[in-house]
Design an enzyme around this catalytic site. Structure first.
Site, mmCIF file in Angstrom:
data_model
loop_
_atom_site.group_PDB
_atom_site.id
_atom_site.type_symbol
_atom_site.label_atom_id
_atom_site.label_comp_id
_atom_site.label_asym_id
_atom_site.label_seq_id
_atom_site.Cartn_x
_atom_site.Cartn_y
_atom_site.Cartn_z
ATOM 1 C CB ALA A 177 10.279 11.727 -4.749
ATOM 2 C CE1 TYR A 195 -26.293 10.429 21.957
ATOM 3 C CE2 TYR A 195 -27.060 12.400 23.087
ATOM 4 C CZ TYR A 195 -27.155 11.040 22.848
ATOM 5 O OH TYR A 195 -28.094 10.293 23.487
ATOM 6 C CB SER A 242 -6.216 9.156 -12.835
ATOM 7 O OG SER A 242 -6.774 9.831 -11.740
ATOM 8 N N GLY A 292 4.478 9.895 -2.717
ATOM 9 C CA GLY A 292 3.756 8.618 -2.719
ATOM 10 C C GLY A 292 4.567 7.460 -2.171
ATOM 11 C CB ILE A 298 14.320 15.655 -8.735
ATOM 12 C CG1 ILE A 298 15.134 15.900 -10.020
ATOM 13 C CG2 ILE A 298 13.499 14.374 -8.851
ATOM 14 C CD1 ILE A 298 16.068 14.773 -10.392
ATOM 15 N NE ARG A 334 -6.768 22.272 -8.489
ATOM 16 C CZ ARG A 334 -6.719 20.948 -8.551
ATOM 17 N NH1 ARG A 334 -7.204 20.316 -9.594
ATOM 18 N NH2 ARG A 334 -6.196 20.271 -7.561
ATOM 19 C CG ASN A 350 -4.369 2.260 -6.863
ATOM 20 O OD1 ASN A 350 -5.059 3.124 -6.354
ATOM 21 N ND2 ASN A 350 -3.098 2.434 -7.164
ATOM 22 C CB CYS A 351 -8.394 2.011 -2.909
ATOM 23 S SG CYS A 351 -6.903 2.992 -2.673
HETATM 24 P P1 FAD Z 1 0.683 4.416 -7.701
HETATM 25 O O1 FAD Z 1 -0.670 4.913 -7.478
HETATM 26 O O2 FAD Z 1 0.913 2.965 -7.638
HETATM 27 O O3 FAD Z 1 1.191 4.971 -9.082
HETATM 28 C C1 FAD Z 1 2.485 4.730 -9.532
HETATM 29 C C2 FAD Z 1 2.444 4.615 -11.027
HETATM 30 O O4 FAD Z 1 3.737 4.852 -11.514
HETATM 31 C C3 FAD Z 1 2.077 3.219 -11.513
HETATM 32 O O5 FAD Z 1 0.905 3.260 -12.283
HETATM 33 C C4 FAD Z 1 3.267 2.758 -12.305
HETATM 34 O O6 FAD Z 1 2.900 2.050 -13.459
HETATM 35 C C5 FAD Z 1 3.929 4.065 -12.674
HETATM 36 N N1 FAD Z 1 5.364 3.959 -12.912
HETATM 37 C C6 FAD Z 1 6.288 3.381 -12.125
HETATM 38 N N2 FAD Z 1 7.518 3.510 -12.664
HETATM 39 C C7 FAD Z 1 7.359 4.176 -13.822
HETATM 40 C C8 FAD Z 1 8.257 4.597 -14.822
HETATM 41 N N3 FAD Z 1 9.551 4.383 -14.716
HETATM 42 N N4 FAD Z 1 7.769 5.245 -15.877
HETATM 43 C C9 FAD Z 1 6.438 5.486 -16.002
HETATM 44 N N5 FAD Z 1 5.550 5.106 -15.095
HETATM 45 C C10 FAD Z 1 6.006 4.462 -14.004
HETATM 46 N N6 FAD Z 1 -4.326 2.771 0.049
HETATM 47 C C11 FAD Z 1 -5.167 3.306 0.953
HETATM 48 O O7 FAD Z 1 -4.831 4.312 1.564
HETATM 49 N N7 FAD Z 1 -6.394 2.743 1.179
HETATM 50 C C12 FAD Z 1 -6.811 1.653 0.506
HETATM 51 O O8 FAD Z 1 -7.933 1.185 0.724
HETATM 52 C C13 FAD Z 1 -5.953 1.069 -0.419
HETATM 53 N N8 FAD Z 1 -6.321 -0.057 -1.076
HETATM 54 C C14 FAD Z 1 -5.497 -0.554 -2.050
HETATM 55 C C15 FAD Z 1 -5.916 -1.674 -2.750
HETATM 56 C C16 FAD Z 1 -5.119 -2.193 -3.746
HETATM 57 C C17 FAD Z 1 -5.570 -3.411 -4.472
HETATM 58 C C18 FAD Z 1 -3.894 -1.562 -4.063
HETATM 59 C C19 FAD Z 1 -3.049 -2.084 -5.178
HETATM 60 C C20 FAD Z 1 -3.450 -0.465 -3.351
HETATM 61 C C21 FAD Z 1 -4.250 0.042 -2.333
HETATM 62 N N9 FAD Z 1 -3.845 1.146 -1.583
HETATM 63 C C22 FAD Z 1 -4.684 1.677 -0.647
HETATM 64 C C23 FAD Z 1 -2.514 1.740 -1.764
HETATM 65 C C24 FAD Z 1 -2.573 2.954 -2.650
HETATM 66 O O9 FAD Z 1 -3.235 2.636 -3.828
HETATM 67 C C25 FAD Z 1 -1.164 3.421 -2.920
HETATM 68 O O10 FAD Z 1 -0.566 3.764 -1.710
HETATM 69 C C26 FAD Z 1 -1.152 4.632 -3.824
HETATM 70 O O11 FAD Z 1 -1.731 4.327 -5.062
HETATM 71 C C27 FAD Z 1 0.282 5.110 -4.035
HETATM 72 O O12 FAD Z 1 0.283 6.156 -4.947
HETATM 73 P P2 FAD Z 1 1.549 6.396 -5.856
HETATM 74 O O13 FAD Z 1 1.210 7.533 -6.738
HETATM 75 O O14 FAD Z 1 2.752 6.505 -5.027
HETATM 76 O O15 FAD Z 1 1.696 5.074 -6.673
#
Ligand code: FAD
Length: 817
Positions: free
Chosen positions: A285, A430, A38, A287, A283, A21, A41-42
């Site tokens: 970082a 309220y 995308s 999440g 770089i 964007r 996961n939650c």
């Molecule tokens: P992710 O969303 O996990 O994405 C990281 C991605 O990087 C993964 O898909 C992985 O395959 C990829 N990856 C890693 N290494 C490499 C590599 N070397 N090369 C290419 N790809 C790579 N959080 C909340 O706030 N509320 C909730 O209700 C909640 N519920 C959840 C329920 C479940 C079952 C799970 C699993 C998580 C939940 N979370 C929740 C946590 C939340 O999903 C994570 O905190 C969030 O997704 C983190 O985002 P991220 O981008 O850091 O990692």
């Protein structure tokens, strides 16, 4: 500019979309080692439970859609295996073809997330030991259930463990949950997690707290591999299951960053500055992989949540595209639903504050989720931690309704740097279905203000001084429903007259149900020279600290095999009184019981606030409360009809003298000066002869209790109009006859003064001095829009008709004036 993003889910996809964007011309490539980008996961646990029916709903974006919408290359099944910072390239392993190739970048964003911790346990590699992290993980668990698995062990009682336990139960699976801590959900303090443990047990989850799995085995029977998985616990016991779900925490996927020489914290989080930049300026970082700034301590911390990941992705993208955006830090605001209970927190727990030796104060409160007269209100349990200068350090809230709203308001206040006392002044939306004129958040601010300005010494359950006297100031019916062992008992209304029963050489810790009457008692005691304090959060908090003292909650029958109720517990009738206003619930209960035979069971669903009224009424009506439990925002109870007939409530000039001749109950319905005076004169006369007199003020009679000048209270227009039209207090009442535009009333007052007859205010004072109890009718107050603050301080209680019926039943005389 060429932007490469590693990781294509929460943080990575957010960063990619934001970068596009901002820079239409940039080349943006996103690598994802999994099959999906995308995805939600939650939402994974909820598809297992079939709450989210369509699997496709979780797949928010496909690479094709992403490309069409954003012109971004999302390359799935491509793992980045190395970063060359000098050459500004990454090495990509194509997991489908096995090929490796280089991809250059100008700016790189690491969004590699975290992975579930896999403890070194024998048997962990068994194919039936599952985890819930990705779509394929979810598919494996769901297909095990679809294929008929009936028993599961969930290892770990954090968010994901709880959510999968709930959803497996919803599918009829028998669930054992093993947690090595003595509590579930470590983002809460132990006592605040107690309602969650109760809820799990209530829904048939077998809880094993303070237990560790030490080995997973699949015993062989006669050369054949046993179909059952055996999980050995550290106490020597074994749990058998069709499969297990391991959910014992996460660790950051920071190996790539480490190998590239980027700076990491001790806990292996990637170190970033407030622009989400790593130790390499090209770089970024975001999440779960980063150590972000903890807003409470200002220090780096691992806080793996989706909200922060998304926001950090956006900040990193902006900075990579040349803007100057700061990420201020994370509070760890989080919330979870567990069957009918919701729990959330922001900031630090008390446990963490203790570990960091940070000084703090704490309060507990249990306000209603919305106006208690509007159907469906349920109590919230709130815990607030703050410092001496009013900085909010943490909040925890548990309840059936309205948890997220209060949590979000307080988290926002924390982020904005508001002080705890500022919560009292927040203007919050309220109307009765949503909240109260004094919202729980406002209330928390007021309570904290009382603590900070020294008006109240709030003592918590685990810090009651050894030699302190605990003083229960609730009503008898509440006391009988349960109380702290060894506590003295003086209802608040009698306290001023019974001060000589209390010791002056010991600390007195007053308590009531939620802390308000305890605070009032503390104020009375302090101003009479006692060393007094209030038990913060009262009896309800005590029960959270001491669950064994609570009314037991029975486990719900398993969904696939409902337990047959024993014959004597077969329910003859069921009623739902959740939408009825006082006295509606008690009237309906009585009507139903009248049509039933002795010994039959009536099952009831009612607002939770009905609990004490129900207890008082059942105790007085010759029936038996055989079971009581919680169901979300409501209570369910079973009442066995007694052999005695239910007496009609005493009414009229004189009721049946079934109760004690030493007790009298007077209902003052009238707001006429002469009738009110007659009522007080009779009450005083009886009290002077040693009769214990209770006066119940309802409708126009409530005007007698109004203060001459009440503090300002928030009211709707109708209530304000009622207030203007009704006489404000005893001095403003008029004669029922011969008022004659005020002349008759004036003459009467003159004659009374001349003949030394006490005025109504004097009679009220005299009645109080003789120990007459004043009880205001809750329903009439609601109808007339009167609030507690507008009534005389000497009002002992605000109660429903059941409490009055209890008074009348135990009284020899009942008068209605
Ligand atoms: P992710 O969303 O996990 O994405 C990281 C991605 O990087 C993964 O898909 C992985 O395959 C990829 N990856 C890693 N290494 C490499 C590599 N070397 N090369 C290419 N790809 C790579 N959080 C909340 O706030 N509320 C909730 O209700 C909640 N519920 C959840 C329920 C479940 C079952 C799970 C699993 C998580 C939940 N979370 C929740 C946590 C939340 O999903 C994570 O905190 C969030 O997704 C983190 O985002 P991220 O981008 O850091 O990692």
């Amino acid at each position: 500019m060429k932007l490469v993003i590693i990781g294509g889910v929460a943080g990575g996809a957010s960063a990619a979309a934001r970068a596009r964007r901002l820079d239409e011309k940039a080349e943006i490539v996103m690598f994802e080692r999994g099959e999906f980008i995308s995805f939600a996961n939650c939402g994974l646990p909820y598809h297992v439970g079939e709450v989210i029916a369509e699997r496709s709903s979780l797949l928010v974006m496909t690479p094709e859609m992403f490309k069409a919408r954003t012109n971004i290359e999302a390359r799935v099944m491509q793992e980045v295996v190395a970063i060359d910072r000098q050459a500004e390239t990454v090495t990509v392993h194509d997991l489908r073809t096995g090929e490796h190739r280089q991809e250059s970048y100008d700016k790189l964003i690491l969004a590699t997330g975290s992975s579930p911790v896999r403890p070194p346990l024998p048997g962990l590699d068994d194919p039936d030991v599952l985890q819930l992290w990705t779509i394929p993980d979810m598919d494996r668990i769901k297909s095990r259930v679809d294929e008929g698995a009936r028993r599961a062990v969930v290892v770990g009682g954090g968010f994901i463990g709880l959510e999968i336990a709930e959803n497996l139960r919803e599918r009829g699976v028998q669930v054992d949950l093993v947690e090595m801590l003595p509590q579930v959900l470590p983002t809460l303090d132990a006592e605040m997690s107690q309602p969650l443990a109760d809820e799990l047990v209530h829904h048939g989850v077998n809880l094993h707290l303070g237990r560790r799995v030490v080995a997973i085995e699949r015993p062989q029977v006669d050369q054949a591999v046993d179909r059952e998985l055996h999980l050995k616990l550290d106490d020597g016991s074994t749990l058998t299951a069709d499969f297990a779900v391991l959910s014992v925490g996460v660790r950051p996927n920071s190996e790539l960053a480490a190998e590239a020489g980027l700076e990491l914290t001790e806990r292996k989080g990637v170190v970033v500055d407030d622009h989400m930049r790593t130790s390499d300026p090209d770089i970024y970082a975001v999440g779960d992989v980063v150590a972000c700034t903890d807003l409470v301590t200002g220090k780096p911390a691992q806080i793996p949540l989706a909200g922060p990941a998304n926001k950090q992705g956006r900040v990193a993208a902006e900075n990579a595209c040349g803007r100057d955006r700061v990420y201020r830090g994370t509070l760890g605001t989080s919330v979870v639903k567990l069957f009918n209970v919701n729990a959330g927190s922001a900031g630090h727990t008390e446990r963490r504050l203790k570990e960091s030796t940070k000084a703090y104060r704490k309060i507990y409160l249990h306000p209603a989720s919305h106006a208690s007269y509007y159907p469906g209100a349920s109590p919230l349990a709130m815990k607030l931690l703050f410092s001496d200068d009013g900085t909010i350090l943490g909040v925890q809230i548990v309840g059936a309704e309205g948890v997220d709203k209060r949590l979000d308001v307080i988290a926002t206040a924390m982020r904005a740097g508001l002080k705890v006392t500022d919560l009292a002044d927040l203007e919050l939306a309220y109307a009765p279905p949503f909240g109260s004129a004094k919202d729980p958040v406002n209330f928390a601010g007021m309570l904290a203000g009382n603590v900070l300005n020294g008006d109240s010494d709030e003592v918590s359950c685990e810090a009651i001084p050894d030699n302190a006297l605990l003083l229960d100031v609730r009503e008898p019916a509440e006391y009988e429903l349960g109380h702290i062992q060894g506590a003295a008992f003086i209802p608040l209304g009698q306290l001023r007259h019974r001060l000589d029963e209390l010791p002056r050489d010991r600390k007195i810790v007053a308590y009531c149900k939620v802390g308000l009457r305890g605070y009032l008692a503390e104020r009375i005691l302090k101003q009479n020279g006692f060393d007094a304090a209030n038990l913060t959060g009262g009896w309800l908090t005590w029960k959270m600290f001491n669950p064994a003292t609570a009314v037991p909650i029975e486990a719900a029958p398993s969904p696939e095999a409902p337990e047959a109720a024993p014959a004597e517990m077969a329910v003859a009738r069921q009623i739902d009184v959740t939408a009825l206003q006082c006295p509606g619930p008690i009237v309906r209960v009585r009507q139903e019981l009248e049509q039933m035979n002795p010994g039959q069971i009536l099952e009831l669903k009612a607002p939770r606030s009905f609990r004490s009224d129900l207890g008082a009424w059942v105790g007085n009506s010759g029936n038996e409360l055989v079971q009581i439990g919680d169901q979300g925002a409501f209570l369910t109870a079973r009442i066995r009809k007694g052999t005695a007939t239910v007496p009609a409530a005493s009414c009229g000039m004189a009721g049946p003298a079934a109760g004690s001749p030493d007790k009298a109950a007077i209902v003052l319905f009238s707001g006429d000066l002469d009738k009110a005076m007659a009522a007080f004169i009779i009450a005083i006369g009886m009290a002077a002869q040693g009769t214990k007199v209770d006066m119940f003020f309802t409708f126009w009679g409530l005007n007698v209790l109004r203060r001459d000048t009440a503090p300002p209270v928030q009211k709707d227009l109708l209530s304000r109009m009622f207030g203007w039209m009704m006489p404000r207090g005893a001095r403003k009442l008029a004669l029922s006859k011969m008022h004659m535009m005020g002349m008759g009333t004036g003459m009467m007052k003159y004659v009374m003064a001349k003949k030394n007859v006490a005025s109504l205010p004097e009679l009220i004072r005299e009645a109080r001095e003789l120990g007459v109890r004043f009880v205001a009718c809750e329903m009439a107050m609601n109808v007339m829009g009167l609030q507690r603050e507008e009534l005389l301080e000497s009002v002992d209680d605000i109660a429903g008709v059941a409490s009055f019926a209890g008074m009348a039943k135990s009284s020899g005389t009942t008068l209605f004036i």
